[in-house]
Design an enzyme around this catalytic site. Sequence first.
Site, PDB file in Angstrom:
ATOM      1  N   ASP A 111     -14.271  21.742  50.854  1.00 28.77           N
ATOM      2  CA  ASP A 111     -15.004  21.966  52.102  1.00 28.77           C
ATOM      3  C   ASP A 111     -15.431  23.441  52.185  1.00 28.77           C
ATOM      4  OD1 ASP A 111     -15.424  21.927  55.232  1.00 28.77           O
ATOM      5  OD2 ASP A 111     -15.114  19.831  54.670  1.00 28.77           O
ATOM      6  N   ASP A 112     -15.615  23.925  53.380  1.00 30.24           N
ATOM      7  CA  ASP A 112     -16.115  25.281  53.585  1.00 30.24           C
ATOM      8  C   ASP A 112     -15.174  26.320  52.941  1.00 30.24           C
ATOM      9  OD1 ASP A 112     -17.735  27.316  54.515  1.00 30.24           O
ATOM     10  OD2 ASP A 112     -17.585  26.753  56.625  1.00 30.24           O
ATOM     11  N   LYS A 187     -21.213  17.547  51.048  1.00 29.87           N
ATOM     12  CA  LYS A 187     -21.060  17.445  52.516  1.00 29.87           C
ATOM     13  C   LYS A 187     -21.913  18.540  53.134  1.00 29.87           C
ATOM     14  CE  LYS A 187     -17.722  18.085  56.272  1.00 29.87           C
ATOM     15  NZ  LYS A 187     -16.285  18.235  56.633  1.00 29.87           N
ATOM     16  N   ASP A 189     -23.152  20.398  56.458  1.00 27.23           N
ATOM     17  CA  ASP A 189     -22.718  20.659  57.835  1.00 27.23           C
ATOM     18  C   ASP A 189     -23.874  21.129  58.725  1.00 27.23           C
ATOM     19  OD1 ASP A 189     -20.788  20.742  59.855  1.00 27.23           O
ATOM     20  OD2 ASP A 189     -19.360  21.892  58.675  1.00 27.23           O
ATOM     21  N   GLU A 222     -23.907  16.056  60.922  1.00 26.43           N
ATOM     22  CA  GLU A 222     -24.526  16.711  62.098  1.00 26.43           C
ATOM     23  C   GLU A 222     -23.769  16.336  63.371  1.00 26.43           C
ATOM     24  OE1 GLU A 222     -25.400  13.958  64.013  1.00 26.43           O
ATOM     25  OE2 GLU A 222     -27.526  14.464  64.325  1.00 26.43           O
ATOM     26  N   TRP A 223     -22.510  15.874  63.195  1.00 29.29           N
ATOM     27  CA  TRP A 223     -21.546  15.639  64.290  1.00 29.29           C
ATOM     28  C   TRP A 223     -21.983  14.557  65.279  1.00 29.29           C
ATOM     29  CZ3 TRP A 223     -22.532  21.433  65.416  1.00 29.29           C
ATOM     30  CH2 TRP A 223     -22.104  22.216  64.328  1.00 29.29           C
ATOM     31  N   GLY A 224     -22.940  13.731  64.871  1.00 23.55           N
ATOM     32  CA  GLY A 224     -23.375  12.656  65.765  1.00 23.55           C
ATOM     33  C   GLY A 224     -24.281  13.097  66.893  1.00 23.55           C
ATOM     34  N   VAL A 225     -24.722  14.355  66.884  1.00 24.00           N
ATOM     35  CA  VAL A 225     -25.447  14.864  68.056  1.00 24.00           C
ATOM     36  C   VAL A 225     -26.781  14.163  68.290  1.00 24.00           C
ATOM     37  CG1 VAL A 225     -24.328  17.127  68.302  1.00 24.00           C
ATOM     38  CG2 VAL A 225     -26.256  16.882  66.756  1.00 24.00           C
ATOM     39  N   ARG A 240     -21.875  11.548  59.801  1.00 22.85           N
ATOM     40  CA  ARG A 240     -20.859  11.708  60.834  1.00 22.85           C
ATOM     41  C   ARG A 240     -21.424  11.217  62.157  1.00 22.85           C
ATOM     42  NH1 ARG A 240     -17.238  15.951  60.367  1.00 22.85           N
ATOM     43  NH2 ARG A 240     -17.191  15.857  62.627  1.00 22.85           N
ATOM     44  N   ASP A 244     -15.720  16.884  65.200  1.00 25.66           N
ATOM     45  CA  ASP A 244     -14.601  16.907  64.247  1.00 25.66           C
ATOM     46  C   ASP A 244     -13.368  16.188  64.797  1.00 25.66           C
ATOM     47  OD1 ASP A 244     -16.151  18.448  62.601  1.00 25.66           O
ATOM     48  OD2 ASP A 244     -14.817  20.191  62.590  1.00 25.66           O
TER      49      ASP A 244
END
Length: 433
Positions: A111-112, A187, A189, A222-225, A240, A244
């Site tokens: 990850d990051d 992945k 972000d 994109e966190w589901g936005v 996603r 998180d």
Amino acid sequence: MAEVKLIFFFFFFSPITLHLTILTLLSSIILSASLRVLPISTPSTKNYNIFDTSLYGKLQLNNGLAQTPQMGWNSWNFFACNINETLIKETADALVDIGLAKLGYTYVNIDDCWSALSRSSKGELVPDPKNFPSGIKALADYIHGKGLKLGIYSDAGVFTCEVRPGSLYHENADASLFASWGVDYLKYDNCFNLGIEPQERYPPMREALNDTGRRIFYSLCEWGVNDPALWAGKVGNSWRTTEDINDSWASMTTIADLNDKWAAYAGPGGWNDPDMLEVGNGGMTYQEYRAHFSIWALMKAPLLVGCDVRNMTAETFELLSNEEVIAVNQDHLGVQGRKVSVEGPGKCNQVWAGPLSGKRLVVALWNRCPETVIITAKWEALGLESRSSVSVRDLWKHEDIPGNAVSKFSVEVESHDCKMYIFTPFTVTHSLI
Ligand SMILES: *[C@@H]1O[C@H](CO)[C@@H](O)[C@H](O)[C@H]1NC(C)=O
Ligand SMILES: *[C@@H]1O[C@H](CO)[C@@H](O)[C@H](O)[C@H]1NC(C)=O
Ligand SMILES: *[C@@H]1O[C@H](CO)[C@@H](O)[C@H](O)[C@H]1NC(C)=O
Ligand SMILES: *[C@@H]1O[C@H](CO)[C@@H](O)[C@H](O)[C@H]1NC(C)=O
């Protein structure tokens, strides 16, 4: 034609043989009529949605990957930024040595924080020289040598969430670099995104990855936005659907409920992603982790382990290595299971279910409250005809429940626990016997 055959039979068989042959024929005709398997793909109630995949796959990315949800490990949930090449190698070793790799956990995803704080003078991403001194190519070679795949992380913005360089406007160069290293998974972000819509920022990386000619799993984050289920099927292999996850019952249940909404959009090639597993990280009880793993498997979520696999407890290993639950997740039918009934004060008694290949159903009975309850799965809620009979297999006890269930199935479930079953329906029409 039947007459011709009959004459043929008379010619070759003695009357007794013929008699037996006709009996066998007749009984097989009767049997096939009487053992009629109910077409469980026909819902018994009108607005029933358990089998609805009508919204899936209108526009597919079609890179050949993600025919079943991705499985593996990701560094973030346990290690956050405290990563280095030794840890990644030891994790790959552990996945193989303890047997998780052969159960399907094959992606080793960094990850990051793998990257240095700035690009090179040529504008290239550079692995952090202190923590990844041998570079990502060497790491990929090591991981491929173990039969595993390497995942990496970047961001559809100017920086990653931990303020390393992002890939926005560097998509082609970064994708080529990843491909040259032998990366198998990205992945991607959503931090520092300049307020540009994700529908604009995520497709260029899809094109860039495709142009490399290397098959790279594209995991959108994109966190589901912007409700990615509505558009991401043609962009990525998973998206996603929520913010998180964190290692708590509140977070896990909230995310499960949010991800459920998008079930009809998931399928082979593109999956809803309710975020990585927290199983084994210590913030939930054994029962809560069992529910977490059961529901993630049923929802066809990516199964990306988020704990330190080099140092797992026996309980954690038991949960993550349940082959019957993994088989539900990896079932080739690829239909996301969903919440089909909620009962009881406090909405404690939940039934989640979904179809599997072979006309089977996965059924999870999940207690969302602090008291032990009896949860009942009614056939109506499962889309089964009320008189149909099912055999029941308990996926956590690894045993068949004796006798068949008809019209409903009830079981006591402890606080926050989740029981999980496979129902195999069959029906014998008694009037024909
Ligand atoms: C690598 O990371 C692990 C996990 O954070 C840590 O325990 C270890 O000390 C690190 N090793 C080096 C050489 O930095
Ligand atoms: C690139 O996209 C085309 C068209 O969707 C697809 O057929 C091909 O498999 C993709 N190639 C890679 C390497 O992803
Ligand atoms: C974890 O997630 C829950 C639910 O979204 C939230 O209420 C809580 O503040 C989060 N905890 C942490 C430590 O971020
Ligand atoms: C292994 O995990 C246990 C908790 O299960 C923890 O107490 C211990 O410090 C861990 N060991 C290492 C080397 O991380």
